[in-house]
Design an enzyme around this catalytic site. Structure first.
Site, mmCIF file in Angstrom:
data_model
loop_
_atom_site.group_PDB
_atom_site.id
_atom_site.type_symbol
_atom_site.label_atom_id
_atom_site.label_comp_id
_atom_site.label_asym_id
_atom_site.label_seq_id
_atom_site.Cartn_x
_atom_site.Cartn_y
_atom_site.Cartn_z
ATOM 1 N N GLN A 86 0.323 -1.300 5.573
ATOM 2 C CA GLN A 86 1.468 -0.921 4.743
ATOM 3 C C GLN A 86 2.352 -2.146 4.567
ATOM 4 O OE1 GLN A 86 5.051 0.231 5.661
ATOM 5 N NE2 GLN A 86 5.119 0.369 3.432
ATOM 6 N N ASN A 87 2.514 -2.588 3.317
ATOM 7 C CA ASN A 87 3.243 -3.824 3.028
ATOM 8 C C ASN A 87 4.673 -3.512 2.589
ATOM 9 O OD1 ASN A 87 0.819 -5.309 3.412
ATOM 10 N ND2 ASN A 87 0.211 -4.904 1.296
ATOM 11 N N GLN A 94 3.651 -6.834 -0.926
ATOM 12 C CA GLN A 94 3.836 -5.553 -1.631
ATOM 13 C C GLN A 94 3.983 -5.825 -3.127
ATOM 14 O OE1 GLN A 94 7.372 -3.335 -0.582
ATOM 15 N NE2 GLN A 94 6.632 -1.460 -1.543
ATOM 16 N N HIS A 98 6.619 1.428 -4.405
ATOM 17 C CA HIS A 98 6.668 2.813 -3.896
ATOM 18 C C HIS A 98 5.826 2.774 -2.628
ATOM 19 C CE1 HIS A 98 6.499 7.381 -4.800
ATOM 20 N NE2 HIS A 98 5.891 7.208 -3.633
ATOM 21 N N HIS A 100 3.385 2.831 0.210
ATOM 22 C CA HIS A 100 1.992 3.309 0.242
ATOM 23 C C HIS A 100 1.281 2.742 1.460
ATOM 24 C CE1 HIS A 100 2.366 -0.282 -2.310
ATOM 25 N NE2 HIS A 100 1.196 -0.669 -1.845
ATOM 26 N N PHE A 101 0.467 3.574 2.078
ATOM 27 C CA PHE A 101 -0.397 3.146 3.170
ATOM 28 C C PHE A 101 -1.797 2.955 2.603
ATOM 29 C CE2 PHE A 101 1.863 3.808 7.259
ATOM 30 C CZ PHE A 101 3.051 4.319 6.764
ATOM 31 N N HIS A 102 -2.353 1.768 2.843
ATOM 32 C CA HIS A 102 -3.748 1.518 2.467
ATOM 33 C C HIS A 102 -4.644 1.972 3.621
ATOM 34 C CE1 HIS A 102 -2.985 -1.555 -0.817
ATOM 35 N NE2 HIS A 102 -1.840 -1.688 -0.148
HETATM 36 P P1 AMP Z 1 0.329 -3.540 -2.537
HETATM 37 O O1 AMP Z 1 -0.082 -4.977 -2.697
HETATM 38 O O2 AMP Z 1 0.361 -3.127 -1.080
HETATM 39 O O3 AMP Z 1 1.602 -3.213 -3.280
HETATM 40 O O4 AMP Z 1 -0.870 -2.702 -3.185
HETATM 41 C C1 AMP Z 1 -0.773 -1.993 -4.375
HETATM 42 C C2 AMP Z 1 -2.128 -1.359 -4.610
HETATM 43 O O5 AMP Z 1 -1.998 -0.405 -5.638
HETATM 44 C C3 AMP Z 1 -3.223 -2.345 -5.042
HETATM 45 O O6 AMP Z 1 -4.292 -2.298 -4.106
HETATM 46 C C4 AMP Z 1 -3.632 -1.830 -6.426
HETATM 47 O O7 AMP Z 1 -5.003 -1.965 -6.669
HETATM 48 C C5 AMP Z 1 -3.206 -0.387 -6.374
HETATM 49 N N1 AMP Z 1 -2.921 0.220 -7.649
HETATM 50 C C6 AMP Z 1 -2.077 -0.231 -8.605
HETATM 51 N N2 AMP Z 1 -2.062 0.604 -9.676
HETATM 52 C C7 AMP Z 1 -2.915 1.635 -9.360
HETATM 53 C C8 AMP Z 1 -3.317 2.818 -10.032
HETATM 54 N N3 AMP Z 1 -2.867 3.127 -11.259
HETATM 55 N N4 AMP Z 1 -4.198 3.627 -9.419
HETATM 56 C C9 AMP Z 1 -4.664 3.340 -8.191
HETATM 57 N N5 AMP Z 1 -4.308 2.235 -7.497
HETATM 58 C C10 AMP Z 1 -3.445 1.384 -8.063
HETATM 59 ZN ZN ZN Z 2 7.756 5.907 -7.050
#
Ligand code: AMP
Ligand code: ZN
Length: 138
Positions: A86-87, A94, A98, A100-102
């Site tokens: 989670q970044n 990040q 919004h 998000h947990f990967h």
């Molecule tokens: P972060 O770098 O932690 O902010 O990761 C954001 C993640 O969101 C990336 O791995 C993107 O591939 C993913 N992402 C962005 N837009 C979408 C989308 N419309 N549907 C699914 N994943 C997305």
């Molecule tokens: Zn949002």
């Protein structure tokens, strides 16, 4: 629920169904879907249905709902070794503002997340001083 979402956030739009996603599961407080550019097969994002940029801004009840859903999804994928990541903030990689947990499968050394772990050597005194600073704010 929708009062905690914003109009201009891509993940809020996904939660509302205004942008398509490959949904795995959802609860009344969380939503899990496949990352559109996976690092490895099954790369999943689990997000709270509450718009905030940073982890520390998410209310406890949303956090309490989110991790059990992440666990269910990791088990359903059958991941044996994986990163839960989670970044927070652009310097911490990040991109989408919004929370998000990967969940990223690590099926072998080649596939999955490559992580550099730049550890430093510190003294006991440095650790103690860090401890004092954080504990006085708790
Ligand atoms: P972060 O770098 O932690 O902010 O990761 C954001 C993640 O969101 C990336 O791995 C993107 O591939 C993913 N992402 C962005 N837009 C979408 C989308 N419309 N549907 C699914 N994943 C997305
Ligand atoms: Zn949002």
């Amino acid at each position: 629920m929708s009062q905690h979402l914003t109009n201009d956030c891509i993940f809020c739009k996904i939660i509302r169904g205004e942008i398509p996603s490959h949904k795995i599961a959802e609860t009344d407080k969380s939503y899990a879907f496949l990352d559109i550019n996976p690092i490895s097969e099954g790369h999943t994002l689990v997000i709270p249905k509450y718009h905030s940029e940073f982890f520390h801004e998410v209310p406890e009840d949303y956090l309490a709902d989110l991790l059990p859903l992440a666990k269910k999804v990791a088990l359903a994928h059958g991941f044996e070794q994986y990163n839960l990541l989670q970044n927070n903030g652009p310097m911490a990689h990040q991109v989408v503002k919004h929370v998000h947990f990967h969940i990223i499968n690590k099926p072998n050394r080649e596939q999955g997340l490559g992580v550099g772990w730049p550890q430093q050597q510190v003294t006991q005194d440095q650790l103690k001083s860090t401890l004092i600073k954080v504990k006085e704010k708790l």
